[in-house]
Write an enzyme that holds these catalytic residues in place. Structure first.
Site, PDB file in Angstrom:
ATOM      1  N   ASN A   1      98.957  10.210 100.225  1.00  0.00           N
ATOM      2  CA  ASN A   1      99.749  11.426 100.406  1.00  0.00           C
ATOM      3  C   ASN A   1     100.601  11.255 101.663  1.00  0.00           C
ATOM      4  O   ASN A   1     100.086  11.308 102.774  1.00  0.00           O
ATOM      5  CB  ASN A   1      98.796  12.626 100.550  1.00  0.00           C
ATOM      6  CG  ASN A   1      99.517  13.911 100.884  1.00  0.00           C
ATOM      7  OD1 ASN A   1     100.741  13.990 100.810  1.00  0.00           O
ATOM      8  ND2 ASN A   1      98.761  14.942 101.258  1.00  0.00           N
TER       9      ASN A   1
ATOM     10  N   LYS B   1     102.886  13.163 102.809  1.00  0.00           N
ATOM     11  CA  LYS B   1     103.280  14.437 103.439  1.00  0.00           C
ATOM     12  C   LYS B   1     104.776  14.414 103.796  1.00  0.00           C
ATOM     13  O   LYS B   1     105.580  13.928 103.007  1.00  0.00           O
ATOM     14  CB  LYS B   1     102.407  14.717 104.665  1.00  0.00           C
ATOM     15  CG  LYS B   1     100.912  14.587 104.340  1.00  0.00           C
ATOM     16  CD  LYS B   1     100.027  15.158 105.380  1.00  0.00           C
ATOM     17  CE  LYS B   1      98.584  14.805 105.026  1.00  0.00           C
ATOM     18  NZ  LYS B   1      97.613  15.486 105.850  1.00  0.00           N
TER      19      LYS B   1
ATOM     20  N   HIS C   1      96.279  21.459  98.037  1.00  0.00           N
ATOM     21  CA  HIS C   1      95.987  20.744  99.291  1.00  0.00           C
ATOM     22  C   HIS C   1      95.731  21.775 100.396  1.00  0.00           C
ATOM     23  O   HIS C   1      96.337  22.845 100.415  1.00  0.00           O
ATOM     24  CB  HIS C   1      97.176  19.848  99.649  1.00  0.00           C
ATOM     25  CG  HIS C   1      96.864  18.924 100.784  1.00  0.00           C
ATOM     26  ND1 HIS C   1      96.912  19.324 102.093  1.00  0.00           N
ATOM     27  CD2 HIS C   1      96.459  17.626 100.794  1.00  0.00           C
ATOM     28  CE1 HIS C   1      96.557  18.304 102.879  1.00  0.00           C
ATOM     29  NE2 HIS C   1      96.282  17.265 102.104  1.00  0.00           N
TER      30      HIS C   1
ATOM     31  N   GLU D   1      96.697  21.996 103.312  1.00  0.00           N
ATOM     32  CA  GLU D   1      97.884  22.447 104.051  1.00  0.00           C
ATOM     33  C   GLU D   1      98.650  23.502 103.251  1.00  0.00           C
ATOM     34  O   GLU D   1      99.249  24.415 103.816  1.00  0.00           O
ATOM     35  CB  GLU D   1      98.768  21.240 104.414  1.00  0.00           C
ATOM     36  CG  GLU D   1      98.161  20.456 105.558  1.00  0.00           C
ATOM     37  CD  GLU D   1      98.392  18.965 105.511  1.00  0.00           C
ATOM     38  OE1 GLU D   1      99.351  18.507 104.869  1.00  0.00           O
ATOM     39  OE2 GLU D   1      97.576  18.237 106.128  1.00  0.00           O
TER      40      GLU D   1
ATOM     41  N   GLU E   1      88.151  17.635  99.909  1.00  0.00           N
ATOM     42  CA  GLU E   1      88.781  17.380 101.206  1.00  0.00           C
ATOM     43  C   GLU E   1      88.336  18.443 102.206  1.00  0.00           C
ATOM     44  O   GLU E   1      88.944  19.522 102.289  1.00  0.00           O
ATOM     45  CB  GLU E   1      90.309  17.436 101.077  1.00  0.00           C
ATOM     46  CG  GLU E   1      90.894  16.377 100.177  1.00  0.00           C
ATOM     47  CD  GLU E   1      92.285  15.990 100.650  1.00  0.00           C
ATOM     48  OE1 GLU E   1      92.483  14.819 100.967  1.00  0.00           O
ATOM     49  OE2 GLU E   1      93.153  16.860 100.725  1.00  0.00           O
TER      50      GLU E   1
ATOM     51  N   GLY F   1      93.336  14.798 108.829  1.00  0.00           N
ATOM     52  CA  GLY F   1      94.252  14.510 109.937  1.00  0.00           C
ATOM     53  C   GLY F   1      93.613  14.645 111.311  1.00  0.00           C
ATOM     54  O   GLY F   1      94.309  14.640 112.320  1.00  0.00           O
TER      55      GLY F   1
ATOM     56  N   SER G   1      90.628  11.815 106.691  1.00  0.00           N
ATOM     57  CA  SER G   1      90.557  10.707 107.654  1.00  0.00           C
ATOM     58  C   SER G   1      89.905   9.452 107.079  1.00  0.00           C
ATOM     59  O   SER G   1      89.121   8.793 107.768  1.00  0.00           O
ATOM     60  CB  SER G   1      89.846  11.164 108.935  1.00  0.00           C
ATOM     61  OG  SER G   1      90.581  12.203 109.550  1.00  0.00           O
TER      62      SER G   1
HETATM   63  C1  PEP Z   1      95.333  14.347 103.156  1.00  0.00           C
HETATM   64  O1  PEP Z   1      96.505  14.454 103.454  1.00  0.00           O
HETATM   65  O2  PEP Z   1      94.944  14.785 102.076  1.00  0.00           O
HETATM   66  C2  PEP Z   1      94.429  13.670 104.090  1.00  0.00           C
HETATM   67  C3  PEP Z   1      93.192  13.520 103.722  1.00  0.00           C
HETATM   68  O3  PEP Z   1      94.951  13.241 105.293  1.00  0.00           O
HETATM   69  P1  PEP Z   1      94.235  12.239 106.352  1.00  0.00           P
HETATM   70  O4  PEP Z   1      93.765  11.041 105.580  1.00  0.00           O
HETATM   71  O5  PEP Z   1      95.293  11.920 107.340  1.00  0.00           O
HETATM   72  O6  PEP Z   1      93.085  12.995 106.944  1.00  0.00           O
END
Ligand code: PEP
Length: 253
Positions: free
Chosen positions: A9, A11, A95, A97, A167, A173, A213
């Protein structure tokens, strides 16, 4: 036997030049990986570029979001049909976000899931708890509640197509990853929920990926767990070497 899915992803991070470099380096990562699917989710403005570079390869691509309506006067939005115009096969929905920064509700996300599936896109449906919810002991209630809103009443042909992503919001992040055991526990609960509300065959075949992460250093531990079928990767998907190491960890699992 479920195939791993390693999904990147991107973003709102890449310029067109960076996107092009990443896309060009990707197909090489998929040599000898019969047990792994790879997908990338660039910003939508680069889907044309993505189609031109990845067309004919084994890599899947898609959008990071869609509008909740198929078309109309919705300034700034992108429809499922537009993603399909660029041969997208997947879309990330729900997601954290989108839920927490843009205030998307379970109901809105469900509308998007219906639209995606109606159009032939595979939704990667994200669910996950905040730190506060985890610390209050509500992880399962929150995650299964989001799942219920996303899937209840969907016809089984559609449910068979979806990919789920666990998630935890506190791990996205932040550099904090759920331990393989913490992630496995939630993935198991999700699979049990699918079995209870649909059937065992569907539960056994449903891909449930982990996100939060994921890095080369922790990928192997996470992907070795029986109910973790891949990773939704944010930051590390922007570094081709890191993304490639995560794909390698899946190949070896
Ligand atoms: C994500 O964007 O879904 C995500 C898990 O980001 P990151 O791996 O940076 O934590």
């Amino acid at each position: 036997m479920r195939k791993f899915l390693i999904a990147g992803n991107w973003k709102m991070h890449t310029t067109a030049i960076e996107a092009e470099a990443l896309l060009k380096a990707l197909p090489e990562q998929l040599q000898d990986a019969p047990n792994v699917d790879v997908a990338v989710f660039p910003p939508s403005v680069y889907l044309d570029l993505t189609k031109r570079i990845l067309g004919g390869s084994k890599i899947f691509w898609g959008g990071q979001n869609i509008a909740s309506e198929p078309k109309g006067a919705f300034t700034g939005e992108i429809s499922s049909i537009m993603l399909l115009d660029f041969d997208s096969t997947m879309v990330i929905l729900g997601h954290s976000e989108r839920r927490h920064v843009f205030g998307e509700s379970d109901e809105l996300i469900r509308k998007k899931i219906d639209l995606a599936l109606d159009g032939g896109l595979i939704p990667i449906i994200c669910v996950g708890e905040t730190l506060e919810q985890r610390e209050a002991g509500n992880t399962e209630t929150v995650v299964l509640g989001q799942l219920q809103a996303a899937l209840t009443g969907l016809n089984t042909d559609f449910v068979n197509k979806v990919v789920l992503a666990y998630e935890p919001v506190w791990a996205i992040g932040t550099g904090k990853t759920a331990t393989p055991e913490q992630a496995q526990d939630v993935h198991r609960s999700i699979r049990n929920w699918i079995e209870k509300h649909f059937d065992k065959h569907m539960a056994d075949s449903m891909r449930i990926v982990y996100g939060g992460s994921v890095k080369p250093a922790n990928a192997k531990g996470l992907l070795s767990k029986p109910d973790i079928d891949g990773a939704l990767v944010g930051g590390a998907s922007l570094k081709i070497n890191d993304f490639s190491e995560i794909i390698k960890a899946a190949k070896a699992s």
